[in-house]
Design an enzyme around this catalytic site. Structure first.
Site, PDB file in Angstrom:
ATOM      1  CE1 TYR A   1     -44.201  23.080 -24.015  1.00 32.92           C
ATOM      2  CE2 TYR A   1     -42.123  23.834 -25.342  1.00 32.92           C
ATOM      3  CZ  TYR A   1     -43.434  23.043 -24.849  1.00 32.92           C
ATOM      4  OH  TYR A   1     -44.316  22.178 -25.908  1.00 32.92           O
TER       5      TYR A   1
ATOM      6  CB  CYS B   1     -40.054  35.130 -22.235  1.00 33.85           C
ATOM      7  SG  CYS B   1     -41.675  34.245 -22.130  1.00 33.85           S
ATOM      8  CB  THR B   2     -42.657  34.847 -27.452  1.00 33.06           C
ATOM      9  OG1 THR B   2     -42.860  33.941 -26.890  1.00 33.06           O
ATOM     10  CG2 THR B   2     -41.245  35.053 -28.271  1.00 33.06           C
TER      11      THR B   2
ATOM     12  CG  ASP C   1     -44.972  30.326 -27.048  1.00 37.74           C
ATOM     13  OD1 ASP C   1     -43.781  30.158 -26.690  1.00 37.74           O
ATOM     14  OD2 ASP C   1     -45.836  30.933 -26.500  1.00 37.74           O
TER      15      ASP C   1
ATOM     16  CB  CYS D   1     -40.904  29.166 -27.621  1.00 37.74           C
ATOM     17  SG  CYS D   1     -40.805  28.883 -25.899  1.00 37.74           S
ATOM     18  CG  ASN D   2     -36.963  33.974 -26.096  1.00 38.72           C
ATOM     19  OD1 ASN D   2     -36.040  34.368 -26.703  1.00 38.72           O
ATOM     20  ND2 ASN D   2     -38.038  34.664 -26.059  1.00 38.72           N
ATOM     21  CB  THR D   3     -38.349  28.244 -22.884  1.00 35.91           C
ATOM     22  OG1 THR D   3     -38.795  29.373 -22.322  1.00 35.91           O
ATOM     23  CG2 THR D   3     -38.136  27.251 -21.847  1.00 35.91           C
TER      24      THR D   3
HETATM   25  N1  DGL Z   1     -42.844  32.240 -24.671  1.00 35.15           N
HETATM   26  C1  DGL Z   1     -41.974  31.296 -24.059  1.00 35.15           C
HETATM   27  C2  DGL Z   1     -40.632  32.031 -24.316  1.00 35.15           C
HETATM   28  O1  DGL Z   1     -40.639  32.445 -25.072  1.00 35.15           O
HETATM   29  C3  DGL Z   1     -42.676  31.155 -22.496  1.00 35.15           C
HETATM   30  C4  DGL Z   1     -42.070  29.839 -21.915  1.00 35.15           C
HETATM   31  C5  DGL Z   1     -42.419  29.137 -21.087  1.00 35.15           C
HETATM   32  O2  DGL Z   1     -43.855  28.370 -21.477  1.00 35.15           O
HETATM   33  O3  DGL Z   1     -42.394  29.171 -19.873  1.00 35.15           O
HETATM   34  O4  DGL Z   1     -39.647  31.558 -23.584  1.00 35.15           O
END
Ligand code: DGL
Length: 275
Positions: A39, A194-195, A7, A70-72
């Site tokens: 991210y 988002c995780t 992540d 991490c979804n991003t």
């Molecule tokens: N945990 C990341 C997600 O699931 C966060 C992304 C970020 O760093 O903005 O998107």
């Protein structure tokens, strides 16, 4: 045997917690790129390069399979990495599909044509980059028709969580839920896309109201990983542990600060070392 969990920072710990509980005999290596979080405000090329570097590091360390928790990163980098080709025997998977399968009440690997599903109005909370990618809507369209998705880019929430400022994180979540409700007053379901957000799950549920079913990824990803490793046991790869024999938790950020926040979030001692 080790599976890599990646992540941008602390959010993937929600997935790490669930997979370590669901699969206690599998060894997991966690890699948080805290130095470069968030991210969600970066462009797709940037997210791709950072993600590829981290995943390559996990593969080089001996992980056979890496989960982008991490979804991003899943939205901006996964498809491109898979299309460009991964090293022989290695695999990288994202976190969108288990969530969408749960929302659309599908069994794993059900590739039948898209069909009508029970939920019609879905709120999606995610980072600005995930919302801009429209990856969630694209994956949903492969499986369901007639679902109205209203997306809310939750600027600032990841930064606040990474800084350990949960009061600010709560205020931001409430204001993002208010903004969503102005666009979609009565969603039936909400996706925490988002995780990092499961760390604020109670606030989301409270702000949305008890009638909204909130889907978050950790347990869904753990179940689908258990299913995957049951079918592909060779993907567990060789064991990778820390020098003291404990779990290997890596961060590009400040290990003391990250260990402190991680321990607070998961309510168990987690000791990070420098990546
Ligand atoms: N945990 C990341 C997600 O699931 C966060 C992304 C970020 O760093 O903005 O998107």
């Amino acid at each position: 045997m080790a599976v890599g969990i990646f992540d941008s920072g602390l959010g993937g710990l929600t997935v790490y917690d669930a997979v370590t509980k669901r699969l206690p005999d599998v060894s997991f290596v966690y890699y948080g790129d805290n130095k470069h979080a968030p991210y969600g405000v970066r462009d797709a090329q940037d997210v791709y390069e950072l993600t590829k570097a981290a995943v390559t590091r996990l593969w080089d360390m001996g992980c056979t399979l890496v989960i982008l928790a991490c979804n991003t990163a899943s939205a901006a980098a996964l498809r491109r990495m898979q299309e460009e080709g991964v090293p022989p025997g290695k695999r990288v998977l994202g976190v969108f599909v288990p969530l969408i399968e749960a929302l659309t009440e599908r069994q794993w690997g059900d590739n039948s044509p898209p069909r009508e599903v029970a939920v019609k109005h879905v709120a999606l909370f995610a980072t600005p980059a995930t919302v801009a990618s429209r990856a969630f809507q694209r994956e949903l369209a492969f499986r369901a028709i007639g679902v109205d998705v209203e997306a809310q880019a939750c600027g600032g929430v990841v930064d606040a969580i990474e800084d350990g400022d949960m009061i600010l994180a709560e205020a931001l979540v409430r204001s993002h839920v208010d903004a969503l409700k102005r666009k979609m007053p009565t969603p039936e379901a909400a996706i925490l896309g988002c995780t990092h957000y499961p760390l604020m799950a109670e606030v989301f549920q409270d702000a949305l109201g008890a009638g909204v079913k909130v889907f978050s990824q950790a347990d869904l990803v753990a179940e689908s990983l258990a299913d995957y490793l049951g079918r592909r046991p060779e993907m567990e790869g060789p064991a990778v542990t820390a020098p003291d024999g404990g779990p290997l938790l890596l961060t590009t950020g400040n290990p003391a600060k990250v260990s402190d926040h991680a321990t607070r979030f998961l309510r168990r001692r987690l000791a990070f070392t420098a990546a």
